[in-house]
Design a protein around this motif. Structure first.
Motif, PDB file in Angstrom:
ATOM      1  N   MET A 130       0.841  -1.191   0.000  1.00  0.00           N
ATOM      2  CA  MET A 130       0.000   0.000   0.000  1.00  0.00           C
ATOM      3  C   MET A 130       0.878   1.243   0.000  1.00  0.00           C
ATOM      4  SD  MET A 130      -3.277   0.720  -0.044  1.00  0.00           S
ATOM      5  CE  MET A 130      -4.054  -0.720   0.667  1.00  0.00           C
ATOM      6  N   LEU A 131       0.583   2.185  -0.879  1.00  0.00           N
ATOM      7  CA  LEU A 131       1.308   3.449  -0.973  1.00  0.00           C
ATOM      8  C   LEU A 131       0.507   4.534  -0.264  1.00  0.00           C
ATOM      9  CD1 LEU A 131       3.624   5.203  -2.240  1.00  0.00           C
ATOM     10  CD2 LEU A 131       2.057   5.599  -4.150  1.00  0.00           C
ATOM     11  N   ARG A 132       1.172   5.251   0.648  1.00  0.00           N
ATOM     12  CA  ARG A 132       0.534   6.336   1.391  1.00  0.00           C
ATOM     13  C   ARG A 132       1.148   7.661   0.911  1.00  0.00           C
ATOM     14  NH1 ARG A 132      -2.454   6.634   6.098  1.00  0.00           N
ATOM     15  NH2 ARG A 132      -2.103   8.437   7.461  1.00  0.00           N
ATOM     16  N   VAL A 133       0.309   8.515   0.346  1.00  0.00           N
ATOM     17  CA  VAL A 133       0.758   9.782  -0.234  1.00  0.00           C
ATOM     18  C   VAL A 133       0.139  10.932   0.553  1.00  0.00           C
ATOM     19  CG1 VAL A 133       0.794  11.212  -2.305  1.00  0.00           C
ATOM     20  CG2 VAL A 133       0.898   8.737  -2.518  1.00  0.00           C
ATOM     21  N   MET A 134       0.954  11.948   0.830  1.00  0.00           N
ATOM     22  CA  MET A 134       0.449  13.130   1.520  1.00  0.00           C
ATOM     23  C   MET A 134       0.872  14.380   0.772  1.00  0.00           C
ATOM     24  SD  MET A 134       0.704  14.188   5.552  1.00  0.00           S
ATOM     25  CE  MET A 134       2.286  14.999   5.711  1.00  0.00           C
ATOM     26  N   THR A 135      -0.046  15.341   0.629  1.00  0.00           N
ATOM     27  CA  THR A 135       0.302  16.659   0.101  1.00  0.00           C
ATOM     28  C   THR A 135       0.032  17.687   1.180  1.00  0.00           C
ATOM     29  OG1 THR A 135      -0.029  18.252  -1.692  1.00  0.00           O
ATOM     30  CG2 THR A 135      -1.981  17.060  -0.955  1.00  0.00           C
ATOM     31  N   TRP A 136       0.943  18.693   1.270  1.00  0.00           N
ATOM     32  CA  TRP A 136       0.808  19.667   2.352  1.00  0.00           C
ATOM     33  C   TRP A 136       1.550  20.949   2.008  1.00  0.00           C
ATOM     34  CZ3 TRP A 136       2.976  18.999   8.013  1.00  0.00           C
ATOM     35  CH2 TRP A 136       2.268  19.862   8.877  1.00  0.00           C
ATOM     36  N   ASN A 137       0.861  22.062   2.119  1.00  0.00           N
ATOM     37  CA  ASN A 137       1.464  23.392   2.069  1.00  0.00           C
ATOM     38  C   ASN A 137       1.814  23.755   3.517  1.00  0.00           C
ATOM     39  OD1 ASN A 137       1.803  26.228   2.293  1.00  0.00           O
ATOM     40  ND2 ASN A 137       0.593  26.588   0.459  1.00  0.00           N
ATOM     41  N   ILE A 138       3.121  23.866   3.817  1.00  0.00           N
ATOM     42  CA  ILE A 138       3.534  24.072   5.212  1.00  0.00           C
ATOM     43  C   ILE A 138       3.691  25.545   5.569  1.00  0.00           C
ATOM     44  CG2 ILE A 138       4.630  21.812   5.315  1.00  0.00           C
ATOM     45  CD1 ILE A 138       7.353  23.294   5.190  1.00  0.00           C
ATOM     46  N   ARG A 139       3.358  26.426   4.683  1.00  0.00           N
ATOM     47  CA  ARG A 139       3.348  27.878   4.911  1.00  0.00           C
ATOM     48  C   ARG A 139       4.742  28.441   5.221  1.00  0.00           C
ATOM     49  NH1 ARG A 139       0.110  31.462   9.480  1.00  0.00           N
ATOM     50  NH2 ARG A 139       0.776  33.472   8.680  1.00  0.00           N
ATOM     51  N   THR A 140       5.280  29.106   4.234  1.00  0.00           N
ATOM     52  CA  THR A 140       6.554  29.842   4.342  1.00  0.00           C
ATOM     53  C   THR A 140       7.659  29.039   5.000  1.00  0.00           C
ATOM     54  OG1 THR A 140       5.849  30.940   6.401  1.00  0.00           O
ATOM     55  CG2 THR A 140       5.403  32.085   4.321  1.00  0.00           C
ATOM     56  N   GLY A 141       7.788  27.793   4.570  1.00  0.00           N
ATOM     57  CA  GLY A 141       8.888  26.970   5.065  1.00  0.00           C
ATOM     58  C   GLY A 141       8.779  26.586   6.519  1.00  0.00           C
ATOM     59  N   GLY A 142       7.586  26.709   7.106  1.00  0.00           N
ATOM     60  CA  GLY A 142       7.418  26.350   8.509  1.00  0.00           C
ATOM     61  C   GLY A 142       8.018  27.354   9.475  1.00  0.00           C
ATOM     62  N   ARG A 143       8.314  28.543   8.960  1.00  0.00           N
ATOM     63  CA  ARG A 143       8.936  29.557   9.817  1.00  0.00           C
ATOM     64  C   ARG A 143       8.432  30.933   9.405  1.00  0.00           C
ATOM     65  NH1 ARG A 143      15.445  29.904  11.062  1.00  0.00           N
ATOM     66  NH2 ARG A 143      15.307  31.339  12.839  1.00  0.00           N
ATOM     67  N   ASP A 144       7.793  31.633  10.327  1.00  0.00           N
ATOM     68  CA  ASP A 144       7.254  32.956  10.039  1.00  0.00           C
ATOM     69  C   ASP A 144       8.303  34.031  10.303  1.00  0.00           C
ATOM     70  OD1 ASP A 144       4.747  31.824   9.479  1.00  0.00           O
ATOM     71  OD2 ASP A 144       4.243  31.819  11.611  1.00  0.00           O
ATOM     72  N   ARG A 145       8.245  35.101   9.522  1.00  0.00           N
ATOM     73  CA  ARG A 145       9.214  36.184   9.713  1.00  0.00           C
ATOM     74  C   ARG A 145       9.044  36.863  11.068  1.00  0.00           C
ATOM     75  NH1 ARG A 145       8.269  37.078   3.974  1.00  0.00           N
ATOM     76  NH2 ARG A 145      10.205  36.764   2.807  1.00  0.00           N
ATOM     77  N   THR A 146       7.816  37.007  11.520  1.00  0.00           N
ATOM     78  CA  THR A 146       7.574  37.710  12.777  1.00  0.00           C
ATOM     79  C   THR A 146       6.840  36.842  13.798  1.00  0.00           C
ATOM     80  OG1 THR A 146       5.498  38.627  11.914  1.00  0.00           O
ATOM     81  CG2 THR A 146       7.499  39.943  11.620  1.00  0.00           C
ATOM     82  N   GLY A 147       6.722  35.554  13.524  1.00  0.00           N
ATOM     83  CA  GLY A 147       5.994  34.667  14.419  1.00  0.00           C
ATOM     84  C   GLY A 147       6.820  33.463  14.803  1.00  0.00           C
ATOM     85  N   PRO A 148       6.156  32.405  15.234  1.00  0.00           N
ATOM     86  CA  PRO A 148       6.882  31.238  15.750  1.00  0.00           C
ATOM     87  C   PRO A 148       7.533  30.401  14.651  1.00  0.00           C
ATOM     88  CG  PRO A 148       4.521  30.813  15.713  1.00  0.00           C
ATOM     89  CD  PRO A 148       4.695  32.261  15.342  1.00  0.00           C
ATOM     90  N   ASP A 149       8.550  29.652  15.051  1.00  0.00           N
ATOM     91  CA  ASP A 149       9.161  28.642  14.195  1.00  0.00           C
ATOM     92  C   ASP A 149       8.321  27.373  14.340  1.00  0.00           C
ATOM     93  OD1 ASP A 149      10.715  26.601  13.084  1.00  0.00           O
ATOM     94  OD2 ASP A 149      12.586  27.615  13.588  1.00  0.00           O
ATOM     95  N   ARG A 150       7.709  26.938  13.223  1.00  0.00           N
ATOM     96  CA  ARG A 150       6.777  25.818  13.256  1.00  0.00           C
ATOM     97  C   ARG A 150       7.379  24.519  12.718  1.00  0.00           C
ATOM     98  NH1 ARG A 150       4.074  27.114   9.351  1.00  0.00           N
ATOM     99  NH2 ARG A 150       4.844  29.209   8.867  1.00  0.00           N
ATOM    100  N   ARG A 151       8.667  24.512  12.458  1.00  0.00           N
ATOM    101  CA  ARG A 151       9.259  23.357  11.784  1.00  0.00           C
ATOM    102  C   ARG A 151       9.205  22.090  12.627  1.00  0.00           C
ATOM    103  NH1 ARG A 151      14.638  26.364   9.812  1.00  0.00           N
ATOM    104  NH2 ARG A 151      14.357  27.169  11.914  1.00  0.00           N
ATOM    105  N   ASP A 152       9.330  22.202  13.939  1.00  0.00           N
ATOM    106  CA  ASP A 152       9.193  21.013  14.780  1.00  0.00           C
ATOM    107  C   ASP A 152       7.781  20.438  14.672  1.00  0.00           C
ATOM    108  OD1 ASP A 152      11.801  21.121  15.639  1.00  0.00           O
ATOM    109  OD2 ASP A 152      11.348  22.082  17.561  1.00  0.00           O
ATOM    110  N   LEU A 153       6.781  21.309  14.622  1.00  0.00           N
ATOM    111  CA  LEU A 153       5.407  20.844  14.467  1.00  0.00           C
ATOM    112  C   LEU A 153       5.224  20.149  13.123  1.00  0.00           C
ATOM    113  CD1 LEU A 153       3.421  23.954  15.787  1.00  0.00           C
ATOM    114  CD2 LEU A 153       3.867  21.819  17.007  1.00  0.00           C
TER     115      LEU A 153
END
Length: 275
Positions: free
Chosen positions: A1-24
């Motif tokens: 079975m092949l499991r495929v996921m598509t996801w826009n992670i928003r600006t590389g998972g890191r906001d210019r003036t907000g939190p770093d979301r890459r761990d999430l």
């Protein structure tokens, strides 16, 4: 079975003036364990070591498409799935598109990760034509286009959703007359023979995918997204031969997904095995 996921992670998972979301982001990908991940909005991932570090954390091999105008996109592949070839779609997309060809026991599978122009429907329609041509060039009968198409589907009444948008963002989803909802990009891909896996599932070919609301991919509860009003912008579109192998498709909600991005991931399971 092949499991495929598509996801826009928003600006590389890191906001210019907000939190770093890459761990999430990494926690969500690890929890879902996709065999193939089509990921968009990889701002900064074209810097040395950034994509490689992300890929190592989630246990996958990366293939990146750079961009001159917007943000890179990528396809990541998890062993034992084997990549036969990979490369960008060489067209001047606002963002980018990456192609990966995988070896399966049913023949080659081509996966495209794409992110269409966010601003104008005419530009998205042109880009959709380039992607349709890339699918036609794929070897064999198995191909999947995954990504943030920034476009509403032609089979749903979107009048209310578009009317709720602020004026600046409403224009992105209307044609020149200022009244007609622009669905031409997805319509062009469907006219080229691709199947929308979400609506395919909802039609009863596999377990029902649920209501229209269940398919909405933006915005998340806490990830931002003032430019969205509850919209399905992220798609998995497959050739008919691939759609016949669909076993499940769903939007991933709750937990870290509510904070990691302004888009929810979409996951599909397909009856395919690695060769």
């Amino acid at each position: 079975m092949l499991r495929v996921m598509t996801w826009n992670i928003r600006t590389g998972g890191r906001d210019r003036t907000g939190p770093d979301r890459r761990d999430l982001v990494c926690r969500v990908v690890t929890a879902q364990t996709p065999d193939v991940l089509a990921v968009q909005e990889l701002r900064g991932f074209d810097r040395p070591g950034v994509l490689a570090g992300f890929a190592d954390r989630v246990g996958m091999h990366p293939h990146l498409a750079r961009t001159c105008f917007g943000q890179p996109v990528a396809v990541l592949v998890r062993p034992p799935w084997r990549t036969r070839s990979a490369g960008p779609v060489r067209r001047p997309l606002h963002h980018a598109a990456q192609r990966v060809e995988l070896a399966t026991t049913a023949g080659p599978l081509t996966v495209l990760s794409a992110h269409l122009d966010p601003y104008t429907g005419l530009r998205r329609r042109i880009e959709a034509g380039w992607l349709a041509a890339a699918v036609r060039r794929a070897p064999g009968e198995l191909a999947l286009l995954a990504g943030d198409l920034n476009t509403l589907d032609p089979g749903t009444d979107h009048t209310g959703r578009v009317a709720r948008l602020p004026v600046a963002y409403r224009r992105r989803h209307l044609r020149r007359d200022g009244r007609t909802v622009d669905t031409r990009a997805v319509a062009r891909l469907l006219a080229a023979g691709l199947v929308d896996l979400w609506t395919h599932a909802a039609a009863g070919s596999v377990d029902p995918a649920g209501s229209v609301e269940a398919g909405l991919t933006a915005p998340t509860r806490h990830g931002g997204g003032v430019e969205f009003s509850g919209m399905r912008l992220d798609y998995l579109l497959g050739t008919p031969a691939l759609a016949a192998r669909l076993r499940d498709v769903h939007v991933v909600r709750g937990g870290d997904t509510e904070y990691a991005s302004d888009h929810y991931p979409v996951v599909a399971e397909l009856d395919l095995d690695p060769a």
